[in-house]
Every structure is written in C-alpha cells, then in structure tokens.
Design a protein around this motif. Structure first.
Motif, PDB file in Angstrom:
ATOM      1  N   LEU A 111       0.840  -1.192   0.000  1.00  0.00           N
ATOM      2  CA  LEU A 111       0.000   0.000   0.000  1.00  0.00           C
ATOM      3  C   LEU A 111       0.877   1.244   0.000  1.00  0.00           C
ATOM      4  CD1 LEU A 111      -2.972   0.234  -0.061  1.00  0.00           C
ATOM      5  CD2 LEU A 111      -3.037   0.324   2.418  1.00  0.00           C
ATOM      6  N   ARG A 112       1.883   1.209   0.821  1.00  0.00           N
ATOM      7  CA  ARG A 112       2.797   2.330   0.884  1.00  0.00           C
ATOM      8  C   ARG A 112       3.443   2.581  -0.458  1.00  0.00           C
ATOM      9  NH1 ARG A 112       7.087   5.635   2.834  1.00  0.00           N
ATOM     10  NH2 ARG A 112       8.004   5.686   0.769  1.00  0.00           N
ATOM     11  N   GLY A 113       3.764   1.498  -1.125  1.00  0.00           N
ATOM     12  CA  GLY A 113       4.401   1.626  -2.426  1.00  0.00           C
ATOM     13  C   GLY A 113       3.594   2.466  -3.387  1.00  0.00           C
ATOM     14  N   VAL A 114       2.288   2.239  -3.447  1.00  0.00           N
ATOM     15  CA  VAL A 114       1.479   3.023  -4.380  1.00  0.00           C
ATOM     16  C   VAL A 114       1.180   4.408  -3.832  1.00  0.00           C
ATOM     17  CG1 VAL A 114       0.448   1.173  -5.704  1.00  0.00           C
ATOM     18  CG2 VAL A 114      -0.577   1.818  -3.546  1.00  0.00           C
ATOM     19  N   LEU A 115       0.916   4.473  -2.522  1.00  0.00           N
ATOM     20  CA  LEU A 115       0.584   5.782  -1.957  1.00  0.00           C
ATOM     21  C   LEU A 115       1.757   6.743  -2.075  1.00  0.00           C
ATOM     22  CD1 LEU A 115      -1.501   4.948   1.192  1.00  0.00           C
ATOM     23  CD2 LEU A 115      -2.235   5.627  -1.076  1.00  0.00           C
ATOM     24  N   GLY A 116       2.950   6.190  -1.939  1.00  0.00           N
ATOM     25  CA  GLY A 116       4.129   7.034  -2.061  1.00  0.00           C
ATOM     26  C   GLY A 116       4.152   7.738  -3.406  1.00  0.00           C
ATOM     27  N   ARG A 117       3.618   7.063  -4.408  1.00  0.00           N
ATOM     28  CA  ARG A 117       3.651   7.640  -5.752  1.00  0.00           C
ATOM     29  C   ARG A 117       2.446   8.525  -6.043  1.00  0.00           C
ATOM     30  NH1 ARG A 117       6.884   3.012  -7.072  1.00  0.00           N
ATOM     31  NH2 ARG A 117       5.212   1.518  -6.883  1.00  0.00           N
ATOM     32  N   TYR A 118       1.321   8.190  -5.407  1.00  0.00           N
ATOM     33  CA  TYR A 118       0.092   8.892  -5.773  1.00  0.00           C
ATOM     34  C   TYR A 118      -0.548   9.550  -4.563  1.00  0.00           C
ATOM     35  CZ  TYR A 118       1.079   5.739  -9.527  1.00  0.00           C
ATOM     36  OH  TYR A 118       1.726   5.052 -10.503  1.00  0.00           O
ATOM     37  N   ALA A 119       0.279  10.190  -3.770  1.00  0.00           N
ATOM     38  CA  ALA A 119      -0.201  10.768  -2.516  1.00  0.00           C
ATOM     39  C   ALA A 119      -1.335  11.756  -2.758  1.00  0.00           C
ATOM     40  CB  ALA A 119       0.947  11.444  -1.780  1.00  0.00           C
ATOM     41  N   ASN A 120      -1.293  12.409  -3.894  1.00  0.00           N
ATOM     42  CA  ASN A 120      -2.293  13.435  -4.168  1.00  0.00           C
ATOM     43  C   ASN A 120      -3.695  12.876  -4.378  1.00  0.00           C
ATOM     44  OD1 ASN A 120      -1.006  12.245  -6.409  1.00  0.00           O
ATOM     45  ND2 ASN A 120      -1.988  13.707  -7.765  1.00  0.00           N
ATOM     46  N   THR A 121      -3.762  11.587  -4.616  1.00  0.00           N
ATOM     47  CA  THR A 121      -5.072  11.004  -4.891  1.00  0.00           C
ATOM     48  C   THR A 121      -5.763  10.474  -3.639  1.00  0.00           C
ATOM     49  OG1 THR A 121      -4.202   8.803  -5.286  1.00  0.00           O
ATOM     50  CG2 THR A 121      -4.269  10.296  -7.163  1.00  0.00           C
ATOM     51  N   ILE A 122      -5.123  10.683  -2.494  1.00  0.00           N
ATOM     52  CA  ILE A 122      -5.704  10.176  -1.260  1.00  0.00           C
ATOM     53  C   ILE A 122      -7.054  10.843  -0.980  1.00  0.00           C
ATOM     54  CG2 ILE A 122      -5.456  10.228   1.247  1.00  0.00           C
ATOM     55  CD1 ILE A 122      -2.399   9.893   0.748  1.00  0.00           C
ATOM     56  N   GLN A 123      -7.994  10.010  -0.587  1.00  0.00           N
ATOM     57  CA  GLN A 123      -9.322  10.530  -0.287  1.00  0.00           C
ATOM     58  C   GLN A 123      -9.694  10.197   1.143  1.00  0.00           C
ATOM     59  OE1 GLN A 123     -10.950   8.154  -3.773  1.00  0.00           O
ATOM     60  NE2 GLN A 123     -12.391   9.848  -3.539  1.00  0.00           N
ATOM     61  N   PRO A 124      -9.500  11.093   2.033  1.00  0.00           N
ATOM     62  CA  PRO A 124      -9.790  10.777   3.435  1.00  0.00           C
ATOM     63  C   PRO A 124     -11.262  10.973   3.790  1.00  0.00           C
ATOM     64  CG  PRO A 124      -8.812  12.939   3.260  1.00  0.00           C
ATOM     65  CD  PRO A 124      -8.981  12.431   1.846  1.00  0.00           C
ATOM     66  N   ASP A 125     -12.097  11.291   2.844  1.00  0.00           N
ATOM     67  CA  ASP A 125     -13.504  11.584   3.120  1.00  0.00           C
ATOM     68  C   ASP A 125     -14.159  10.493   3.954  1.00  0.00           C
ATOM     69  OD1 ASP A 125     -13.642  11.956  -0.434  1.00  0.00           O
ATOM     70  OD2 ASP A 125     -12.606  13.201   1.027  1.00  0.00           O
ATOM     71  N   GLN A 126     -13.803   9.262   3.659  1.00  0.00           N
ATOM     72  CA  GLN A 126     -14.452   8.141   4.342  1.00  0.00           C
ATOM     73  C   GLN A 126     -14.326   8.248   5.856  1.00  0.00           C
ATOM     74  OE1 GLN A 126     -16.247   6.549   2.432  1.00  0.00           O
ATOM     75  NE2 GLN A 126     -15.314   7.113   0.488  1.00  0.00           N
ATOM     76  N   HIS A 127     -13.248   8.866   6.301  1.00  0.00           N
ATOM     77  CA  HIS A 127     -13.052   8.968   7.742  1.00  0.00           C
ATOM     78  C   HIS A 127     -14.088   9.910   8.361  1.00  0.00           C
ATOM     79  CE1 HIS A 127      -8.596   7.538   7.527  1.00  0.00           C
ATOM     80  NE2 HIS A 127      -9.441   6.683   7.035  1.00  0.00           N
ATOM     81  N   ASP A 128     -14.311  11.017   7.687  1.00  0.00           N
ATOM     82  CA  ASP A 128     -15.337  11.944   8.150  1.00  0.00           C
ATOM     83  C   ASP A 128     -16.688  11.252   8.256  1.00  0.00           C
ATOM     84  OD1 ASP A 128     -14.400  14.381   8.878  1.00  0.00           O
ATOM     85  OD2 ASP A 128     -14.595  15.307   6.905  1.00  0.00           O
ATOM     86  N   ILE A 129     -17.028  10.568   7.188  1.00  0.00           N
ATOM     87  CA  ILE A 129     -18.296   9.854   7.155  1.00  0.00           C
ATOM     88  C   ILE A 129     -18.385   8.867   8.308  1.00  0.00           C
ATOM     89  CG2 ILE A 129     -19.726   8.258   5.815  1.00  0.00           C
ATOM     90  CD1 ILE A 129     -18.484   9.487   3.275  1.00  0.00           C
ATOM     91  N   THR A 130     -17.280   8.163   8.538  1.00  0.00           N
ATOM     92  CA  THR A 130     -17.250   7.168   9.607  1.00  0.00           C
ATOM     93  C   THR A 130     -17.516   7.800  10.964  1.00  0.00           C
ATOM     94  OG1 THR A 130     -15.579   5.945   8.349  1.00  0.00           O
ATOM     95  CG2 THR A 130     -15.893   5.336  10.657  1.00  0.00           C
ATOM     96  N   ILE A 131     -16.828   8.886  11.229  1.00  0.00           N
ATOM     97  CA  ILE A 131     -16.995   9.528  12.539  1.00  0.00           C
ATOM     98  C   ILE A 131     -18.434   9.997  12.727  1.00  0.00           C
ATOM     99  CG2 ILE A 131     -16.290  11.456  13.999  1.00  0.00           C
ATOM    100  CD1 ILE A 131     -13.533  11.303  12.645  1.00  0.00           C
TER     101      ILE A 131
END
Lengths: 229, 229
Positions: free
Chosen positions: A162-182
């Motif tokens: 996971l880190r391998g891909v995120l390291g390359r595409y950090a800009n595509t991270i979508q943290p929205d799900q966390h808000d929804i979860t809370i």
DNA sequence: TTCTCAAAAATATGATCAAATATTTTGAAC
DNA sequence: GTTCAAAATATTTGATCATATTTTTGAGAA
C-alpha cells in the motif's frame, strides 16, 4: 507506579513492525537477522524472536533457504487480502458502533486532523501512521481481540505494498471516508460506518491491484476516473 | 538425496503445534519454556522461537507476567471465531472447487474413511487428526496462501476448546458434511460444497458455544435437538 | 558449466543474570 | 501456645548474551 519493563524481544518486535508498516522496509527487500542486530543495536536472540513473530503474522516471509524478505504481493494475494479485509474490518466497525462514546469520536477526530495535515504537507509517513491509528483506534473499540489480531495481520501484509502506491500517488488520497465514519459513529449508524470503511478499504486495495495489473502508470488514471464519478 | 534439514525451531514448532491441536495441551494449561525444553529434549532458543510463533498465531497466550498459557475462550471469543471461520473457510472451498481434480477427491475420501474408522472406534485423537487433515487438504487445494494462513490460525485458536467438547460428546459427531462436500467437489458444485463446510463449522462451534453458555450438561441435548430437526 | 572452498549468515547450546513465584521464617496479637 | 500476615529466603522460570556449530552463498579454479 506500575512501570512494567518491556522485554527486549517485545520492544524489538514493535520497532521492526513499524519499519514494515511505515515503509522503512519495502516489499522484496531481504531482511537478515545480522543486519537487524546491527541496525537496531540488539542481541541476536531478541531479534530472532521478533522475526519469528512477524513471520507468523505474515509481515515477513521465510523463504526455503533460511532467507527472509518483506513479501511482495502477487495479484491473487491482493485479491485474498481484499476479500479478507472486507470480511473482517467492517465487522469490527459494526461491533464498535454501539460501543462508541464521545471520547472515541473525539479521539478519532484528533487523529483525522493530524491525518489531513499530513496529507496537505505531502507527508507520506505521517499519512500512513495516522491512517493506521485511525483504523485501529476504531477497531480496538470493538473489544474483539481475535478479529483485531486478524486485522493487524492483514494490515501487516497489505501495508508495505500500500505504501508503495501511496508514495507515488499521494495526491489522490481521499480521506472523506473517515469523516463519514466519525459522523456515523455519532449517529450510532452502524450500516453507514461499515460502508464507509468498506469504501476506504476498496480505495486503497484497488490502487494496489491496479498497479499490479497494469503497472505503475495505471493507478493514477484509475483513481482519477473514480474521482470523476 | 535432497534431504533439506528442517531447523530445530521449525521441528519444535510443529511438535508443539500438534500438542495444541490434538489435545495434549488443554485450555488454561500453563506452558513454560523450561518445561517444554525438558519434555521435548531441546534447547531453549528453538523452544522460545516456536513459542513466539505460536503466540503470534493465537495458539498460545502471553499473559502480562511472562507467563504463557493455552487460551481459554470466552463466549465473545467463540462468537468471533464463529464469524471469522464462516467468513474465511467457505471462501477457501469456493476457490478450491473449480480447481479440484480426481486426485484430490480420492485423497479426501481416503482421509474421510480413516475419519469414520476413528469415530466408530471412539478414537478422539484420530478423529481430530483426520478431521484436520480433511479440512486442510481441501483448503490447500485453493492455492490461497493468505486465507489458508488465516484458517490455520483460526483452527489453532478453536482447536483446544473444540477438543474439550468433542472428547465428551464423541458419539454426537456428524461426519455427513464431509460426504456431501466430496460429492459437491465431484460435481463442481461450489455452492453445495460451501454450504456443507459452513454446516460443519456451525456444528462444531455450536457445541463449544453451548458448553460455554449452559455448561457441560447442555451440549449433548442441543446436539440431539439439532439431529431431530 | 560444475566443483571446491572460504566468508557470511543462520542456528543452536549453555551460561549468566533478572524477575517472578513459592516457601519458609519471623514476630506480634490474641 | 496458636494464628495470621508480612518479611525474608529459596526456587523456578524467563531473558539475554557469548560462543560454537552448521548451512548457504558465491567467487574463483578446473
């Protein structure tokens, strides 16, 4: 004051574990006992025990010839993780929702703020750490030790890739799900919380999958197309 | 002749593992490193490493005070195992069905014959061993290493408690599900095979659950009422 | 290539030290 | 003198280390 002394092998275990989870050790990298003994300035016995533990958890892989590496996931293994994570982690959330209190949601919000800060600063390691903390603060609230242990193992297996891909595409991270979860936790809405975590898992695992299927160049586009929906 | 020598810690691991799976070590029993060193006539390091591995797999439990025991399952833990086993094991069967060939079904039939023989002889240990072999011969056919490892861990956790009830109610064992499973494999009928394994899991776990809820006296009746359906 | 052998790494042993538990002793109260 | 609990001691067990042995690898020779 109860200061239980943590045994060396436990401390070493935790240190190597973090190295795996947060990207110091990358998939395919050979891991030698001697090497860790030097890097961590430890004895061979504690390192050895830590490695056995991590191997049992799937965080490391014992090749036949006494060689140990950080596993590189095959496509079928990614599918296995996909399935297993979607089986276990939403269940933990489902159990956690009725047990959630204000203290938990406050804590999760704190973590999520750190997470967002890390994202906007392009701090991959910070992102990985706070993302991990978010999920497991939530999962621990379920009070389900066995399922929690399974989830831990799954994260150790998925983490490096996971880190391998995120390291390359950090800009595509979508943290929205966390808000929804809370918010779902606050509303005692188990179904929504589960769905949010499912989506979160899918987002991450889809990227790993895409990279494995189409190579590095593909993941970016895939994520973009998801965003465009 | 290529006889790769198995390291001591691996051999010891397997031996202790069997002791746990097949009832030599029972839930609640304290396990000491020194004790195993004596019993197994081994060095401390290999035993130590084996124990770390088994602890990571949930087969042993590290108490705070450097004490290690075979875990006693709480009711909520049984529910967790129930859920996790039903999530993972039928999936392995589902994957295995299209890959099954005559060699596999023949092998499974062999195991099942041994199993039935053990049952009719009241040989609990034989039953446990062949039951284990049956399930994992099937699961291994899926070629899904990660899910397989999860299933292994779940069996290590459930095994000792399962043995506890089976030891008392051996006469209520219903191996029918195995027959159904093999026939479903031959017909490439994944749905039926999955359902048979699900039922098999439910049968075993229900007994453990009943014993935990109502105590020893209840499991027998519960099983009988299930039979009467 | 295949074989041999030296260096490197993993494995295993046994000794030593530290921590925890079990046992005995002590001493005050009754 | 008996009882009980706290203190002291002994014993068991765990943790770690230094060291010896075995295995694997990989370079260089046949």
């Amino acid at each position: 004051m109860e200061h239980r002394k943590v045994p060396e092998h436990e401390a070493i275990y935790l240190r190597i574990r973090e190295m795996i989870l947060f990207g110091v050790l990358v998939p395919g990298q050979p891991v030698t006992i001697q090497g860790l003994v030097e890097v961590l300035d430890a004895g061979t016995t504690p390192v050895r025990e830590a490695i056995r533990r991590l191997t049992a958890e799937g965080a490391l892989e014992a090749k036949g010839n006494r060689r140990i590496t950080v596993p590189e996931l095959s496509l079928t293994q990614v599918e296995e993780l996909y399935f297993a994570r979607l089986s276990i982690e939403p269940k933990l959330v489902q159990i956690a929702v009725p047990r959630a209190n204000e203290e938990l949601t406050k804590h999760l919000r704190e973590i999520d703020n750190h997470l967002n800060a890390a994202i906007s600063e392009g701090d991959i390691e910070g992102y990985l750490k706070y993302n991990y903390r978010f999920h497991f603060a939530l999962y621990e609230a379920a009070g389900a030790g066995i399922l929690l242990a399974l989830a831990q193992s799954l994260w150790l297996r998925a983490g490096p890739s996971l880190r391998g891909v995120l390291g390359r595409y950090a800009n595509t991270i979508q943290p929205d799900q966390h808000d929804i979860t809370i918010r779902a936790l606050e509303n005692h809405d188990a179904a929504t919380a589960c769905r949010a975590i499912e989506d979160d898992i899918r987002q991450g695992m889809d990227q790993v999958r895409q990279v494995l299927i189409f190579g590095d160049s593909a993941a970016q586009n895939t994520v973009k197309s998801v965003l465009a929906d």
